[in-house]
Write an enzyme that holds these catalytic residues in place. Sequence first.
Site, PDB file in Angstrom:
ATOM      1  CG  HIS A 195       0.184   9.485   1.744  1.00  0.00           C
ATOM      2  ND1 HIS A 195       0.651   8.622   2.694  1.00  0.00           N
ATOM      3  CD2 HIS A 195      -1.148   9.258   1.671  1.00  0.00           C
ATOM      4  CE1 HIS A 195      -0.350   7.909   3.171  1.00  0.00           C
ATOM      5  NE2 HIS A 195      -1.450   8.286   2.566  1.00  0.00           N
ATOM      6  CG  HIS A 209      -1.675   1.214   1.487  1.00  0.00           C
ATOM      7  ND1 HIS A 209      -1.666   1.870   2.703  1.00  0.00           N
ATOM      8  CD2 HIS A 209      -2.485   1.936   0.667  1.00  0.00           C
ATOM      9  CE1 HIS A 209      -2.447   2.933   2.626  1.00  0.00           C
ATOM     10  NE2 HIS A 209      -2.955   2.997   1.407  1.00  0.00           N
TER      11      HIS A 209
END
Length: 367
Positions: free
Chosen positions: A105, A60
């Site tokens: 992110h 992930h």
Amino acid sequence: MLSLSHFKIAQVASLFALLFLSSIFDLSHATSLSRRATVCNGYAQLCTQGYGNVTYVGAHDSYAVGSTSQLGANQDQSVTQQLEDGIRMLQMQAHVQNGQIYLCHTLCTIYNGGPLQTYLTTVKSWLASNPNEVVTLLIVNSENLPASQYDAVFKAVGLDAVSYVPSTTPVQASSWPTLGSMIDSGKRLVTFLDNGADPTVPYLLDEFTNIWETAFDVTNPTFDCNVNRTKGDTNTQMYLINHFLDTTLLGQFVPNVPQLNVTNAATGAGSLGAQVATCVAQNTRPPNFMLVDYYEFGAGSVFQVAASLNGVAYKPSSPIAIPSATAATGTSNAASPKIGLPVFAGEQVGALLIVMLSILVGAFSAL
């Protein structure tokens, strides 16, 4: 009228021509035999398995590499090390910065993983050094960029040449080619876009017509296996489980680091193995992709789960990476994991406060 000598010359020429053609046939036949894969993704048994009948461990936010206390990080090993250890799906978030595709992110001010082209160059280098491996990329197209923009980057790196293109889409889980045939053909990179796929770039496949997913940003360690996102028939699609436990920090989801060994474990409440068992019971087949944070926590337990589902024994050729020394961890053999308050590092809180402040300043300056 041809003389006898001319006739003999013609015979000799014909003989040489036959020998030449025969040698070409033998060479091409030998080449095709030499390209036949005997080990696929580390196991001979997987060569005859369809791509859609195999379970893969995925990282992930694979690009978000840093210490377990760093804001925005979800892994603490390089992408190359992830692949070396057995990660076969690399998930990433794409954003635009200075006109280029970057891997960030949520916001590039929180975590900036650098240009997509640099990342893909690393992947291409690893694939070139490991010709018997099939790898999957999952790109979260955060800013809804056109597929053509990704295509330009893939072509600049040269990954378009090794990308698999199905004859029709979507592809049912049972209809994918075998890993062996993909390796033999040299088309052993499969790439999915969560949105923005376009038939004009046929190797960038639409995720949700081919794959369904479970919920993400889960904060309850009792992971279910309910369908969260899909655009297809869940009975025939491949599926992905998001098995990473989060907690919240100032309203933001961050990895629950103290529970990593429990979350990544092969058995026990809250473990990867437990969610897989739930999925198998509910869907009568295992997940194809298992996305995890800090995959090496559990000392290879995530790969043990995948190996068991694939009917092979997990026997790494070398020990996998050791977790960051800065991490606080739970125990992987506890019958009931102790869910306590996560410990946040000062740098996490400080970084998030700085980001929030910069956003507020930017909002006020725009007024």
